[in-house]
Design a protein around this motif. Structure first.
Motif, PDB file in Angstrom:
ATOM      1  N   PHE A 310      33.121  32.865  54.173  1.00 34.31           N
ATOM      2  CA  PHE A 310      34.110  33.765  53.539  1.00 34.31           C
ATOM      3  C   PHE A 310      33.719  34.057  51.895  1.00 34.31           C
ATOM      4  O   PHE A 310      33.259  33.260  51.337  1.00 34.31           O
ATOM      5  CB  PHE A 310      35.497  32.821  53.410  1.00 34.31           C
ATOM      6  CG  PHE A 310      36.576  33.556  52.947  1.00 34.31           C
ATOM      7  CD1 PHE A 310      37.525  34.050  53.796  1.00 34.31           C
ATOM      8  CD2 PHE A 310      36.940  34.054  51.649  1.00 34.31           C
ATOM      9  CE1 PHE A 310      38.522  34.806  53.538  1.00 34.31           C
ATOM     10  CE2 PHE A 310      38.032  34.479  51.255  1.00 34.31           C
ATOM     11  CZ  PHE A 310      39.084  34.790  52.144  1.00 34.31           C
ATOM     12  N   ALA A 311      33.941  35.286  51.677  1.00 39.20           N
ATOM     13  CA  ALA A 311      33.453  35.929  50.370  1.00 39.20           C
ATOM     14  C   ALA A 311      32.074  36.105  50.251  1.00 39.20           C
ATOM     15  O   ALA A 311      31.724  36.538  49.028  1.00 39.20           O
ATOM     16  CB  ALA A 311      34.225  35.192  49.177  1.00 39.20           C
ATOM     17  N   ASP A 312      31.289  36.076  51.241  1.00 37.23           N
ATOM     18  CA  ASP A 312      29.750  36.205  51.125  1.00 37.23           C
ATOM     19  C   ASP A 312      29.240  35.518  49.873  1.00 37.23           C
ATOM     20  O   ASP A 312      28.916  36.172  48.991  1.00 37.23           O
ATOM     21  CB  ASP A 312      29.489  37.837  50.976  1.00 37.23           C
ATOM     22  CG  ASP A 312      28.022  38.281  51.022  1.00 37.23           C
ATOM     23  OD1 ASP A 312      27.190  37.109  51.569  1.00 37.23           O
ATOM     24  OD2 ASP A 312      27.700  39.210  50.607  1.00 37.23           O
ATOM     25  N   ARG A 334      33.223  25.076  53.102  1.00 34.10           N
ATOM     26  CA  ARG A 334      34.786  25.740  53.316  1.00 34.10           C
ATOM     27  C   ARG A 334      34.676  26.971  53.601  1.00 34.10           C
ATOM     28  O   ARG A 334      35.321  27.366  54.366  1.00 34.10           O
ATOM     29  CB  ARG A 334      35.397  25.274  52.145  1.00 34.10           C
ATOM     30  CG  ARG A 334      35.732  23.544  51.791  1.00 34.10           C
ATOM     31  CD  ARG A 334      36.487  23.659  50.733  1.00 34.10           C
ATOM     32  NE  ARG A 334      36.666  22.312  50.160  1.00 34.10           N
ATOM     33  CZ  ARG A 334      36.171  21.432  49.238  1.00 34.10           C
ATOM     34  NH1 ARG A 334      34.990  22.070  48.336  1.00 34.10           N
ATOM     35  NH2 ARG A 334      36.368  20.033  48.869  1.00 34.10           N
ATOM     36  N   ALA A 335      33.529  27.878  53.080  1.00 30.08           N
ATOM     37  CA  ALA A 335      33.728  29.159  53.063  1.00 30.08           C
ATOM     38  C   ALA A 335      33.516  29.393  54.432  1.00 30.08           C
ATOM     39  O   ALA A 335      33.839  30.466  55.216  1.00 30.08           O
ATOM     40  CB  ALA A 335      32.657  29.832  52.172  1.00 30.08           C
ATOM     41  N   THR A 336      32.483  28.718  55.207  1.00 26.49           N
ATOM     42  CA  THR A 336      32.019  29.079  56.576  1.00 26.49           C
ATOM     43  C   THR A 336      33.105  28.524  57.640  1.00 26.49           C
ATOM     44  O   THR A 336      33.309  29.278  58.642  1.00 26.49           O
ATOM     45  CB  THR A 336      30.784  27.896  56.836  1.00 26.49           C
ATOM     46  OG1 THR A 336      29.850  28.400  55.924  1.00 26.49           O
ATOM     47  CG2 THR A 336      30.550  28.174  58.072  1.00 26.49           C
ATOM     48  N   ILE A 555      38.375  30.362  45.161  1.00 23.69           N
ATOM     49  CA  ILE A 555      37.243  29.618  44.723  1.00 23.69           C
ATOM     50  C   ILE A 555      35.981  30.115  45.442  1.00 23.69           C
ATOM     51  O   ILE A 555      35.002  30.120  44.882  1.00 23.69           O
ATOM     52  CB  ILE A 555      37.295  28.276  45.122  1.00 23.69           C
ATOM     53  CG1 ILE A 555      38.250  27.539  43.909  1.00 23.69           C
ATOM     54  CG2 ILE A 555      36.294  27.334  44.646  1.00 23.69           C
ATOM     55  CD1 ILE A 555      38.841  26.152  44.083  1.00 23.69           C
ATOM     56  N   ASN A 556      36.242  30.509  46.668  1.00 21.21           N
ATOM     57  CA  ASN A 556      34.976  30.973  47.518  1.00 21.21           C
ATOM     58  C   ASN A 556      34.814  32.341  46.798  1.00 21.21           C
ATOM     59  O   ASN A 556      33.301  32.673  46.847  1.00 21.21           O
ATOM     60  CB  ASN A 556      35.497  31.137  48.988  1.00 21.21           C
ATOM     61  CG  ASN A 556      35.784  29.860  49.751  1.00 21.21           C
ATOM     62  OD1 ASN A 556      35.199  29.137  49.255  1.00 21.21           O
ATOM     63  ND2 ASN A 556      36.687  29.790  50.752  1.00 21.21           N
TER      64      ASN A 556
END
Length: 780
Positions: A310-312, A334-336, A555-556
């Motif tokens: 998420f958000a690269d 978390r982004a994944t 945050i991401n």
């Protein structure tokens, strides 16, 4: 200004391009000539007093078809411009077909060649020329030449160099070659024995647009930093073109889930920050966002979709700077996790989250370790980073095992960077497409007995014209004469070439240019601080998802690759996220008080907690501490220096808590009040106030006791008088006369019946006398 740009070899006007296209479509015309001379330019080119080679600039604006087959007619269009101060006479534009080039290195050398070699140039096709009687100084003239492909002298399958030249006379000199532009013509009419498997990544990535802030309503209307994304989604916009073009191509979609979440937020209703007024205004592009999202959903249904975290996130920055800040890699995890959920819920497809894509495919051991720490097993690298041995005479298959069950998918650098220039210039686009096709054919011919798998990983955010040029090249490849498409997950599973390099490049090989663009260590320290604040805040909320989701996504976004080279804006974004989160946490607080006065040994101290959020807060503890426990003890029973009480406050309300105290001596006692979470973590700042203890003396107690005794005696006397009056009334024959209820010798006390109690003072409740907040602010 537009005219001058045409004179300088820039993109020709739409009208002139239309004329050339119309001319090229005329049936039965092997030779088409356009001689639309323009008025003299203000002399950008005429500033030179040149003669001979280089006098004329030749611009090649189009070549169709890009990869001809038997029976086709090649149509070449462009512009010639006289750069000198003297006229060119008896000029003609013609085509020159060079010999077949052997290998990718020869193509590179030919592409870099710019000068004229005179007699070394290949012969001109005499029957297919455009004659120009005179080309005045500073003048540009369009041309179009059409030649049947069987007249070009092409024989074996391969890549041929094609030159477009202008020959003529200047200043009384004899005829000579005055200008030339070279390109490539791939020729494979019957295809090749083995076809190279081509995997083309089609990236849907944009910059961060969505703030952490949401509107003051129950729906949590998102707030955008600006409305620029609407321009990219609208017809003709960058992202609209990516979807429209990609829908027709054999590509693997590589998507940043943040883009999907942002567009989905637009569809549901959004507001935009108005920097001039400091307010948020309603967004107006819901329909555009909905149309784009619907088109994308249809386009990806039959294709492979790879979801980036998420958000690269910037994997290199995480590896080189974030590793020094504990907890940074947890953000990547978390982004994944957010990526899969976002793509599935928005596009209704199951994406692959098994690929990591560092910036420009540049890798080192730290980047690979970081990229795979969140569960990805494949890292998309690039061959200019993962360089091959000079001894390897061919381009190997993309997949490379790099240990620990991980695979580097090494994209071809030449093909991946082919369209990074200014593709708005027609000549640049034409040359890039022809070079791309030539490289793919030369690659296939390196070893026609061995099928290889090649990956193309272009720039992350192609412009409209770059995307259009890419699409032109991929459409030409889709004839499948020397290539065939393959999706990325399949390419990662292709059997690796045993001779290919598998050693990860060292730390020193990482480009300094890319290292200078990385997020600084302070960025990850800010991210850690924001995450800590969020973790502390969410435990007191009854609906934590209303806060965790928007701030977790923000945050991401703070780690996004899109911040590269723009640290100032990135820093402002991080500060805004932290400031807004702090504002929300401060909506739950203790109401300040200055002094509380206690009269007596035992009393209570009221402390008020207010909650301006729309949701209830729970799992909080109010802790009071007496700094002088010998003088003032807190709590029930024997009392102590510190007392605690659990707190739960409804959204938009205040609650007063009364703490029992025991005073042992007169004087002022500082008391500290503070909120804590149930695990003992401080929540918000402490509040200090003074308790003034006025202890009651024994003499005063005697006076009070005497007063109470007198009141009791007076009550007894009044009761006796009423009893006697009642007895006399019973002894009389008619009872007491109406209106005469007063005993003999007694007066009614001001007309009030002493047996009827007066109205009690209303109970104001536990919050009486304490301030209460009525304002309301929505938590996000």
């Amino acid at each position: 200004m537009a005219e001058a740009a045409d004179f300088q070899g820039m993109n020709p006007s739409p009208a002139r391009r239309w004329v050339r296209r119309a001319a090229s479509l005329m049936a039965g015309a092997p030779l088409l000539v356009g001689l639309a001379q323009l008025p003299a330019a203000p002399a950008a080119y005429a500033a030179q007093d040149a003669t001979g080679a280089g006098t004329v600039d030749v611009a090649l604006d189009s070549l169709t078809p890009n990869a001809p087959k038997k029976g086709d007619t090649i149509t070449v269009s462009g512009t010639v411009t006289n750069k000198s101060k003297r006229s060119v006479t008896e000029a003609r534009v013609g085509l020159r077909v060079g010999g077949r080039l052997s290998g990718r290195t020869q193509i590179d050398a030919a592409a870099a060649r710019t000068g004229l070699s005179g007699s070394g140039e290949s012969a001109e096709l005499e029957k297919y020329v455009v004659k120009i009687p005179e080309l005045a100084p500073g003048i540009s003239t369009d041309f179009t030449i059409a030649v049947p492909v069987d007249k070009l002298g092409l024989d074996e399958t391969g890549v041929y160099q094609l030159g477009v030249s202008l020959s003529g006379k200047t200043a009384g000199r004899s005829e000579e070659l005055l200008g030339i532009q070279r390109t490539f013509l791939p020729w494979a009419p019957d295809g090749t024995k083995k076809k190279t498997q081509i995997t083309s990544l089609w990236p849907l990535i944009s910059t961060t647009r969505l703030s952490a802030e949401t509107g003051s309503d129950e729906q949590q209307t998102p707030v955008f930093e600006n409305d620029d994304l609407a321009k990219e989604l609208a017809p003709g916009g960058r992202l609209e073109q990516m979807v429209s073009l990609g829908n027709e191509l054999p590509v693997t979609w590589v998507i940043d889930p943040d883009l999907l979440a942002t567009v989905d937020a637009m569809v549901k209703g959004y507001t935009v920050k108005d920097r001039a007024t400091g307010t948020n205004v309603p967004g107006k592009s819901q329909a555009v966002a909905k149309q784009w999202l619907n088109s994308l959903e249809k386009a990806v249904q039959s294709k492979k979709v790879v979801a980036l975290p998420f958000a690269d996130p910037d994997l290199a920055s995480l590896a080189h700077r974030g590793k020094n800040v504990p907890g940074s890699l947890n953000q990547l995890q978390r982004a994944t996790e957010a990526a899969r959920i976002t793509v599935d819920s928005t596009l209704h497809v199951k994406p692959s989250t098994d690929f990591a894509w560092p910036v420009e495919g540049a890798v080192d051991p730290a980047i690979v370790n970081t990229a795979t720490s969140a569960g990805a097993h494949h890292v998309i690298a690039r061959s200019d980073s993962f360089d091959e041995s000079d001894a390897l005479p061919y381009t190997p298959t993309a997949a490379r095992p790099i240990g620990a069950g991980r695979t580097a998918v090494v994209a071809d650098a030449r093909l991946s960077t082919a369209f990074q220039g200014d593709m708005a210039n027609a000549q640049n686009s034409t040359l890039a497409v022809q070079n791309f096709l030539a490289q793919t054919l030369a690659l296939t011919q390196q070893d026609e007995d061995k099928q290889r798998s090649i990956v193309i990983a272009p720039q992350r955010m192609p412009s409209v014209t770059q995307a259009q040029s890419m699409a032109t090249a991929l459409r030409a490849l889709d004839t499948r004469r020397w290539t065939q498409p393959l999706d990325l997950p399949a390419a990662a599973k292709v059997k690796p070439d045993p001779a290919a390099r598998t050693e990860i490049p060292g730390w020193s090989s990482y480009p300094d240019k890319l290292r200078d663009q990385e997020l600084p260590t302070i960025a990850f320290e800010n991210i850690k601080a924001t995450q800590f604040t969020l973790d502390r805040f969410k435990v007191v909320l009854t609906k934590p998802e209303r806060v965790v989701t928007p701030f977790g996504n923000a945050i991401n976004r703070e780690m996004s690759t899109s911040w590269r080279g723009n640290e100032t804006v990135a820093s402002v974004y991080r500060e805004d996220v932290q400031r807004y989160l702090d504002d929300l946490t401060n909506e739950v607080n203790l109401i300040e008080k200055s002094t509380a006065t206690l009269s007596g040994r035992s009393a209570t101290i009221p402390v008020t907690i207010q909650n301006k959020l729309v949701q209830d807060v729970d799992h909080l503890v109010l802790r009071l501490q007496s700094t002088l426990p010998a003088r003032l003890k807190l709590g029930e029973g024997e009392g102590k220096a510190v007392t605690e009480q659990p707190i739960k406050v409804r959204g938009g309300h205040s609650q007063s808590v009364k703490i029992a105290t025991t005073a042992n001596a007169n004087g002022k006692v500082p008391v500290i009040a503070r909120l804590y979470t149930e695990d003992g973590t401080p929540y918000g700042p402490e509040m200090r106030f003074m308790v003034n203890v006025n202890e009651v003396t024994p003499t005063i107690m005697l006076v009070i006791a005497g007063g109470v005794l007198l009141l009791v005696l007076a009550g007894i006397k009044m009761y006796s008088q009423r009893k006697r009056a009642s007895a006399r009334g019973d002894q009389s024959d008619g009872g007491t006369p109406p209106g005469d209820n007063t005993p003999d010798g007694e007066d009614a006390p001001d007309g009030h019946d002493p047996e009827q109690p007066s109205d009690p003072t209303p109970d104001t409740g536990p919050e009486s006398g304490e301030p209460s907040a009525t304002g309301e602010k929505v938590d996000r």
